[in-house]
Design a protein around this motif. Sequence first.
Motif, mmCIF file in Angstrom:
data_model
loop_
_atom_site.group_PDB
_atom_site.id
_atom_site.type_symbol
_atom_site.label_atom_id
_atom_site.label_comp_id
_atom_site.label_asym_id
_atom_site.label_seq_id
_atom_site.Cartn_x
_atom_site.Cartn_y
_atom_site.Cartn_z
ATOM 1 N N GLN A 144 0.805 -1.214 0.000
ATOM 2 C CA GLN A 144 0.000 0.000 0.000
ATOM 3 C C GLN A 144 0.845 1.274 0.000
ATOM 4 N N ASN A 145 2.133 1.153 0.242
ATOM 5 C CA ASN A 145 2.957 2.346 0.443
ATOM 6 C C ASN A 145 4.047 2.524 -0.608
ATOM 7 N N THR A 146 3.858 1.992 -1.798
ATOM 8 C CA THR A 146 4.908 2.081 -2.817
ATOM 9 C C THR A 146 5.166 3.513 -3.276
ATOM 10 N N ILE A 166 5.509 6.091 -1.317
ATOM 11 C CA ILE A 166 6.161 6.864 -0.255
ATOM 12 C C ILE A 166 7.664 6.607 -0.317
ATOM 13 N N ASP A 209 9.936 5.427 2.699
ATOM 14 C CA ASP A 209 9.806 4.068 3.220
ATOM 15 C C ASP A 209 10.847 3.116 2.636
ATOM 16 N N ARG A 232 7.712 -2.443 2.746
ATOM 17 C CA ARG A 232 6.414 -2.548 2.100
ATOM 18 C C ARG A 232 5.388 -3.029 3.109
#
Length: 74
Positions: A47-49, A51, A54, A58
């Motif tokens: 869900q955070n690709t 950002i 980060d 993942r």
Amino acid sequence: MRDIPAGGLNTNVIDLLKFAKIWLNNGKLGNKNILSMDTVNEMFRPQNTHIDLDGETRVGLGWHFLPKKIYEGK
């Protein structure tokens, strides 16, 4: 993980294991569908690709995915 919300998940270990069993069994408990395949697929999708900060971390709807190099021994 102090900055990552738990998403309101309050449970005990027995119910969490039941949930994991359903999740890993494509949404089924026995012959009964509990979660749709769309839901299961969304849970497995990072869900955070988008950002950048980060890095390789993942997260898929509360689950952390390990980079392949960790579990492949690279």
